[in-house]
Design a protein around this motif. Structure first.
Motif, mmCIF file in Angstrom:
data_model
loop_
_atom_site.group_PDB
_atom_site.id
_atom_site.type_symbol
_atom_site.label_atom_id
_atom_site.label_comp_id
_atom_site.label_asym_id
_atom_site.label_seq_id
_atom_site.Cartn_x
_atom_site.Cartn_y
_atom_site.Cartn_z
ATOM 1 N N PRO A 38 54.161 60.558 35.957
ATOM 2 C CA PRO A 38 53.616 61.669 36.741
ATOM 3 C C PRO A 38 53.812 63.025 36.085
ATOM 4 N N LEU A 39 54.928 63.226 35.380
ATOM 5 C CA LEU A 39 55.125 64.501 34.694
ATOM 6 C C LEU A 39 54.095 64.692 33.578
ATOM 7 N N ALA A 40 53.795 63.624 32.852
ATOM 8 C CA ALA A 40 52.791 63.723 31.788
ATOM 9 C C ALA A 40 51.407 63.985 32.369
ATOM 10 N N LYS A 41 51.110 63.393 33.519
ATOM 11 C CA LYS A 41 49.816 63.666 34.153
ATOM 12 C C LYS A 41 49.713 65.122 34.590
ATOM 13 N N ARG A 42 50.815 65.682 35.071
ATOM 14 C CA ARG A 42 50.798 67.099 35.430
ATOM 15 C C ARG A 42 50.543 67.959 34.197
ATOM 16 N N PHE A 43 51.218 67.644 33.094
ATOM 17 C CA PHE A 43 50.984 68.378 31.857
ATOM 18 C C PHE A 43 49.530 68.237 31.405
ATOM 19 N N GLY A 44 48.999 67.029 31.505
ATOM 20 C CA GLY A 44 47.613 66.815 31.093
ATOM 21 C C GLY A 44 46.635 67.590 31.943
ATOM 22 N N ASP A 45 46.830 67.595 33.260
ATOM 23 C CA ASP A 45 45.940 68.349 34.145
ATOM 24 C C ASP A 45 46.055 69.842 33.892
ATOM 25 N N LEU A 46 47.264 70.298 33.638
ATOM 26 C CA LEU A 46 47.468 71.723 33.398
ATOM 27 C C LEU A 46 46.832 72.162 32.086
ATOM 28 N N THR A 47 46.964 71.355 31.038
ATOM 29 C CA THR A 47 46.371 71.711 29.756
ATOM 30 C C THR A 47 44.846 71.566 29.770
ATOM 31 N N ALA A 48 44.316 70.693 30.625
ATOM 32 C CA ALA A 48 42.857 70.616 30.752
ATOM 33 C C ALA A 48 42.300 71.891 31.370
ATOM 34 N N ARG A 49 43.093 72.533 32.219
ATOM 35 C CA ARG A 49 42.655 73.770 32.863
ATOM 36 C C ARG A 49 42.950 74.978 31.983
ATOM 37 N N TYR A 50 44.127 75.010 31.362
ATOM 38 C CA TYR A 50 44.527 76.086 30.451
ATOM 39 C C TYR A 50 44.954 75.436 29.139
ATOM 40 N N ARG A 51 44.044 75.418 28.179
ATOM 41 C CA ARG A 51 44.343 74.675 26.964
ATOM 42 C C ARG A 51 45.406 75.339 26.102
ATOM 43 N N TRP A 52 45.642 76.621 26.282
ATOM 44 C CA TRP A 52 46.690 77.285 25.519
ATOM 45 C C TRP A 52 48.082 76.811 25.940
ATOM 46 N N VAL A 53 48.193 76.167 27.110
ATOM 47 C CA VAL A 53 49.484 75.646 27.553
ATOM 48 C C VAL A 53 50.000 74.590 26.578
#
Length: 594
Positions: free
Chosen positions: A467-482
């Protein structure tokens, strides 16, 4: 009409517990939920049912079958060739990082006073592995230091933990090559993040335990005492046999110089290998003194045959040249691999491959599928002799929806085990004076990864990296600079800060790190209560609306990055921008149901 009503026309969304992403991103981290996404009700992490839109083989004419067979053959050749160049570019990339950072890494490793601090040892293991891009090289330095009595076995345990963490940076770099497609980048970066999150969680969990009771050191000593050590041969290096003919023509490095810099026995000689052997001189010349001393013909050194043979450039200049060239080739090969996989693995072929890779055993033995994937990952890594190559090959397959995150997770865990078995065989091939130390360090590495599997995989509820990796993936899909921020913070800035605090002394580390750790744990606790038991919290703490916008949202930071990088790749999608505008409205924030 007020802006809050305009925003309220969209389906209501619950505020995120941390204030950085909304509830739909949080739901995406739970494998059993059906998240509400910006494109509808489709879960971006789910593998689609691929449909074959073309004609079947029986429906094709003879000419069509010939054309389809030729196209398939050319695609297979292109895929194998791209994969070969991709692996070679990873090897050259590792050599470039070694040229750029081996001296710094050697200076870091040889300070055994600093390494006696467990936190500093962990951080130095991470930074050293990131600098040389090779966990094998870092482990060899640690083994040499232990064998030379420059480092105790207990002090080497945190360094080995850091080496295990640092090796996950390669898959993160590979995932960033797919940042052109948000959906593919979401899955690829999530796949690389699950590896890094697992390594970090395991290291941060076992480091205090090891400092207090030294279970890994004791367990490795017991295993070492129960075994009868016999020096063995080296592990079969299948991958190097295939890639060495090309990589040796580009550059060759002297591994003894790297290890010597870590133990303090190296001179300031260049890391680039210049002499690769000797031959006996059969002609008389100016070697009469040597012949008189040896009683025979003198040996002559043979120069190495590679691109930078006898170059006048410094190691730093050669490292930058190889870094730029290898990254260019790596990105080009990765893009070509993704295109060919997307073209090949569709329809019936893609469905068959995806079904086989993600298949589960029939009930009630479905839980065995993950453990079989661990064995497969360990076996393939042992065959390839490189965990970086294996993880870097899995990440693009996740981007094209061939491998799910739930199946890639045990594959990565098996890769961690596979690379430790390789190190164990390499330790058995060590000289007799280093055999005991090398084997014990390799056993510590093995038990560390085995303990991580017991902690974060055996119990399904504790598989937190997914679940933590999915959160990171969703966040980077929205803000790729993350993704860049994650890479710099996780593998450079935060380790450097922790290293600086540890160098200042245990008192300074406890005075600064203790309150920060308590604050982070308190935020996590409040976030959990906000989601599950909001009535237990004071009214003011039931949401993060009272915080300044830059503390509860990434939108201000995104606008800052967009000004510095006004490209389409850095900007969020339109739906995300509209939603962020709604979340900036205090009336909308106050109207959210808890």
């Amino acid at each position: 009409m007020p802006s809050s009503l305009t925003c309220a026309q969209d389906p209501p969304a619950t505020l995120d517990t941390v204030g950085l992403v909304d509830q739909r991103l949080g739901n995406a981290g739970t494998s059993g939920s059906a998240p509400i996404l910006e494109d509808g009700d489709v879960d971006p992490w789910a593998l689609p049912q691929l449909k074959d839109t073309g004609q079947s083989w029986k429906e094709l004419s003879m000419a069509g079958r010939v054309l389809q067979g030729a196209a398939g053959f050319l695609k297979a050749c292109g895929l194998l060739g791209s994969l070969y160049l991709f692996i070679c570019s990873l090897d050259i990339l590792s050599s470039a990082f070694q040229l750029l950072g081996s001296k710094v890494a050697g200076d870091i490793f040889k300070d055994n006073v600093v390494l006696s601090n467990p936190v500093a040892g962990l951080v130095i293991g991470v930074l050293g592995t990131v600098l040389v891009q090779s966990s094998s090289t870092s482990s060899s330095i640690v083994v040499s230091m232990v064998a030379s009595k420059l480092l105790t076995v207990r002090a080497s345990v945190p360094v080995i933990m850091g080496v295990n963490v640092g090796t996950s940076v390669t898959s993160t770099l590979v995932s960033m090559a797919q940042s052109g497609d948000r959906d593919a980048f979401r899955r690829a970066f999530g796949g690389s993040a699950v590896h890094g999150v697992f390594n970090w969680l395991t290291a941060l969990t076992l480091l205090p335990l090891e400092s207090a009771a030294a279970p890994l050191e004791r367990l490795s000593a017991l295993a070492l005492g129960a075994a009868s050590l016999q020096p063995g041969g080296r592990a079969p290096d299948i991958l190097k046999v295939l890639t060495r003919p090309l990589t040796r023509l580009i550059v060759q490095l002297d591994a003894d110089v790297i290890t010597g810099r870590g133990t303090g026995n190296a001179t300031n000689s260049s890391l680039i290998k210049r002499w690769c052997g000797t031959e006996v001189q059969t002609t008389a010349g100016n070697s009469s003194t040597c012949a008189a001393a040896t009683g025979g013909p003198c040996p002559a050194q043979l120069p190495c045959r590679h691109l930078f043979e006898g170059t006048a450039l410094a190691d730093l200049a050669v490292g930058f040249i190889l870094l730029a060239a290898s990254l260019l080739v790596l990105c080009a090969c990765l893009a070509l691999i993704v295109k060919l996989l997307s073209s090949t693995l569709r329809g019936r072929v893609g469905q068959a491959v995806s079904t086989v890779v993600n298949a589960d055993f029939p009930s009630p033995f479905g839980w065995l599928s993950g453990y079989l994937a661990i064995l497969v990952g360990a076996g393939l890594t042992f065959a390839l002799q490189s965990s970086s190559v294996f993880t870097a090959a899995v990440v693009p397959l996740m981007g094209v929806r061939v491998i799910s995150l739930e199946r890639a997770y045990p594959l990565f865990l098996g890769s961690n085990i596979g690379t430790t078995t390789t190190a164990l065989l390499a330790a058995l091939a060590s000289p007799s004076d280093m055999l005991i130390s090398a084997v014990q360090v390799a056993l510590i590495h093995f038990f560390f990864n085995l303990a991580g599997i017991l902690l974060w995989y055996v119990v399904p509820v504790l598989r937190l990296p997914i679940p933590l990796a999915k959160r990171f993936g969703d966040l980077t899909a929205r803000y790729r600079w993350v993704a860049v921020a994650y890479l710099l913070l996780s593998f450079l800035l935060l380790p450097l800060a922790a290293c600086g605090l540890s160098l200042a002394g245990s008192t300074v580390l406890a005075a600064v790190g203790g309150p920060l750790l308590v604050l982070v744990l308190l935020i996590i606790l409040v976030a959990i209560l906000q989601r599950h038991r909001p009535a237990w919290l004071p009214r003011r703490l039931r949401s993060w609306a009272w915080l300044p916008l830059w503390l509860r949202s990434l939108e201000p930071w995104d606008r800052l990055v967009s000004r510095c990088c006004p490209c389409k790749a850095c900007s969020p999608p339109q739906a995300a921008a509209k939603e962020a505008h709604c979340y900036e409205n205090p009336e909308v924030l106050a109207s959210q149901q808890l």
